[in-house]
Design a protein around this motif. Structure first.
Motif, PDB file in Angstrom:
ATOM      1  N   GLY A   1       0.729  -0.987   0.128  1.00 14.03           N
ATOM      2  CA  GLY A   1      -0.236   0.156   0.168  1.00 14.03           C
ATOM      3  C   GLY A   1       0.835   0.967   0.138  1.00 14.03           C
ATOM      4  N   ALA A   2       2.145   1.393   0.721  1.00 11.37           N
ATOM      5  CA  ALA A   2       2.807   2.253   0.766  1.00 11.37           C
ATOM      6  C   ALA A   2       3.367   2.081  -0.232  1.00 11.37           C
ATOM      7  CB  ALA A   2       3.890   2.181   2.108  1.00 11.37           C
ATOM      8  N   VAL A   3       3.942   1.912  -1.340  1.00  9.64           N
ATOM      9  CA  VAL A   3       4.525   1.631  -2.392  1.00  9.64           C
ATOM     10  C   VAL A   3       3.092   2.194  -3.360  1.00  9.64           C
ATOM     11  CG1 VAL A   3       5.837   0.263  -4.049  1.00  9.64           C
ATOM     12  CG2 VAL A   3       6.133  -0.532  -1.499  1.00  9.64           C
ATOM     13  N   MET A   4       2.377   1.526  -3.834  1.00  8.99           N
ATOM     14  CA  MET A   4       1.373   2.100  -3.773  1.00  8.99           C
ATOM     15  C   MET A   4       0.971   3.777  -4.124  1.00  8.99           C
ATOM     16  SD  MET A   4      -2.725   1.250  -5.032  1.00  8.99           S
ATOM     17  CE  MET A   4      -2.957   3.361  -3.931  1.00  8.99           C
ATOM     18  N   TRP A   5       0.801   4.927  -3.298  1.00 10.80           N
ATOM     19  CA  TRP A   5       0.600   5.599  -3.360  1.00 10.80           C
ATOM     20  C   TRP A   5       1.863   6.171  -3.359  1.00 10.80           C
ATOM     21  CZ3 TRP A   5      -3.963   7.296  -3.040  1.00 10.80           C
ATOM     22  CH2 TRP A   5      -5.243   6.380  -3.458  1.00 10.80           C
ATOM     23  N   SER A   6       2.926   5.558  -2.816  1.00 12.61           N
ATOM     24  CA  SER A   6       3.901   7.005  -3.336  1.00 12.61           C
ATOM     25  C   SER A   6       4.002   6.431  -4.874  1.00 12.61           C
ATOM     26  CB  SER A   6       4.817   6.092  -2.547  1.00 12.61           C
ATOM     27  OG  SER A   6       5.703   4.551  -3.364  1.00 12.61           O
ATOM     28  N   VAL A   7       3.842   5.853  -4.759  1.00  8.63           N
ATOM     29  CA  VAL A   7       4.041   5.802  -6.802  1.00  8.63           C
ATOM     30  C   VAL A   7       2.978   7.132  -7.555  1.00  8.63           C
ATOM     31  CG1 VAL A   7       3.792   4.870  -9.158  1.00  8.63           C
ATOM     32  CG2 VAL A   7       5.039   3.586  -6.978  1.00  8.63           C
ATOM     33  N   ALA A   8       1.704   6.660  -7.103  1.00  9.06           N
ATOM     34  CA  ALA A   8       0.345   7.220  -6.998  1.00  9.06           C
ATOM     35  C   ALA A   8       0.220   8.885  -7.071  1.00  9.06           C
ATOM     36  CB  ALA A   8      -0.967   6.373  -7.168  1.00  9.06           C
TER      37      ALA A   8
ATOM     38  N   PHE B   1       3.681   5.225   6.447  1.00  3.62           N
ATOM     39  CA  PHE B   1       3.687   6.106   6.297  1.00  3.62           C
ATOM     40  C   PHE B   1       5.244   6.710   6.117  1.00  3.62           C
ATOM     41  CE2 PHE B   1       3.032  10.560   6.996  1.00  3.62           C
ATOM     42  CZ  PHE B   1       2.399  10.739   5.926  1.00  3.62           C
ATOM     43  N   GLY B   2       5.766   6.482   6.559  1.00  3.98           N
ATOM     44  CA  GLY B   2       7.135   6.930   6.472  1.00  3.98           C
ATOM     45  C   GLY B   2       8.068   6.481   5.505  1.00  3.98           C
ATOM     46  N   ILE B   3       8.045   5.127   5.232  1.00  2.61           N
ATOM     47  CA  ILE B   3       7.808   4.050   3.823  1.00  2.61           C
ATOM     48  C   ILE B   3       7.771   5.142   2.267  1.00  2.61           C
ATOM     49  CG2 ILE B   3       7.796   2.589   2.101  1.00  2.61           C
ATOM     50  CD1 ILE B   3       8.748   0.623   4.688  1.00  2.61           C
ATOM     51  N   MET B   4       6.664   5.605   2.808  1.00  7.30           N
ATOM     52  CA  MET B   4       5.440   6.330   1.445  1.00  7.30           C
ATOM     53  C   MET B   4       6.018   7.614   1.393  1.00  7.30           C
ATOM     54  SD  MET B   4       1.966   7.412   1.447  1.00  7.30           S
ATOM     55  CE  MET B   4       2.361   8.976   2.153  1.00  7.30           C
ATOM     56  N   LEU B   5       7.068   8.309   2.348  1.00  6.05           N
ATOM     57  CA  LEU B   5       6.895   9.547   2.453  1.00  6.05           C
ATOM     58  C   LEU B   5       8.261   9.526   1.571  1.00  6.05           C
ATOM     59  CD1 LEU B   5       5.684  11.258   5.155  1.00  6.05           C
ATOM     60  CD2 LEU B   5       5.172  11.871   2.776  1.00  6.05           C
TER      61      LEU B   5
END
Length: 357
Positions: free
Chosen positions: A31-38, A165-169
């Protein structure tokens, strides 16, 4: 034994194994990877403008874009979440104290039904109103227990959420800074013709950008309008119901109506015709028009997909992937249609290929 075919086959097998293993490692944070890409796709135009204005300083531009994404997306979500949690606690206390009783609301609706409607209920075996209310109350009790269980689970998984969340940012920063090079590497690595690869990647980015912008715009508009309408009509917990309408608006055509329609029926049953007609008018001609006008313009137009494909892929995506599915579903549907368009045109020559966006 050491032929080129064997070497190539062994290498491809190794490539598949390490790719699957890498995906398995990233699975807990998918989920974090997907939202970071999006979010990277969504904010890349802003990043490019900042790079030009900052004299090519990519790190500073990426960090500034990250701050803007946090201010525009993350902080409003946190504020809304905190407000909704407070609202839920207030509504829960009112339910326990009896100030809000869904059973009595349903009983009032049943008491207001005409005789022919009651006869119709009896014909379908629904005439035992008390028993039906008991089952509804029991289901509501089980639902509240389930929600409480999930709330405890969310509390226990707070650390995991913060890590994700930290991974996403963190990943978003590097995707903004190095996204162009990464995209070029992917295009060169895929074993497809370059025009096909370019077309599919452009379709991927276009659909993600249109889906997020369109669905968020529709959800925000419907949630705000519904919440204001409920507050104006004196419905308790207007903020909570507005957020629920915004969330359910991810289901095209029917989402927000799942909240405002029962309230309108209740107003009609208890004889408050003015509030009922007002809410029906707002629901059909304001909230409904937002869905029927904004969603096709912001989602269907850019993705070049029919409305029914957007509807089915969104609902199917949410059913399979949860909240992330409102992005994943339309993306899969768009890539499916694009791949088949390329396949159909491949027999007619490259010049007949679908035009690049």
């Amino acid at each position: 034994m050491n032929s080129p075919a064997l070497q190539r086959g062994t290498f491809l097998f190794l490539l598949a194994v390490v790719t699957i293993a890498f995906g398995w490692i990233l699975l807990p944070f998918s989920g974090a990877v997907m939202w970071s890409v999006a979010l990277a796709i969504l904010f890349t135009p802003i990043y490019r403008r900042l790079v030009k204005r900052m004299g090519g300083r990519r790190n500073l531009a990426a960090f500034t874009t990250l701050l803007l994404a946090t201010i525009i997306v993350v902080i409003p979500l946190v504020v809304i979440t905190v407000s909704v949690v407070d609202e839920v606690s207030v509504v829960q206390q009112m339910i326990r104290s009896g100030d809000i009783s869904f059973t009595s609301y349903f009983q009032q609706i049943v008491n207001a039904l005409p005789h022919w409607a009651l006869d119709l209920l009896n014909r379908f075996g629904l005439g035992n109103v008390e028993g039906f209310i008991g089952r509804v109350s029991q289901s509501a009790l089980k639902s509240s227990q389930l929600i409480a269980t999930h709330a405890v689970s969310i509390g226990q998984n707070t650390f995991e959420f913060l890590v994700s969340f930290g991974i996403m940012l963190y990943l978003l920063f590097f995707l903004l800074r190095d996204g162009a090079e990464l995209s070029k590497t992917i295009r060169n690595s895929l074993p497809l013709a370059k025009p096909h690869t370019h077309y599919l990647l452009n379709k991927f980015t276009t659909v993600i950008r249109a889906t997020i912008k369109g669905n968020i715009a529709v959800a925000a508009a419907q949630g705000i309008i519904g919440g204001i309408a409920f507050s104006f009509l004196g419905v308790q917990g207007a903020l909570l119901w507005g957020v629920l309408m915004g969330f359910l608006s991810l289901l095209p055509a029917v989402g927000a109506a799942l909240i405002w329609a029962p309230v309108a029926i209740y107003f009609l049953a208890v004889g408050d015709i003015g509030k009922s007609l007002t809410l029906i008018f707002i629901g059909v001609f304001v909230i409904g028009l937002v869905d029927n006008i904004l969603r096709p313009l912001l989602v269907g137009k850019d993705t070049q997909m029919p409305d029914y494909i957007v509807l089915m892929s969104t609902i199917g995506g949410i059913a399979l992937f949860g909240i992330n599915g409102f992005v994943i579903g339309p993306v899969i549907a768009a890539l499916f249609m694009a791949a088949w368009d390329l396949f159909a045109s491949s027999g007619e020559g490259e010049r007949d290929m679908p035009p690049l966006p």
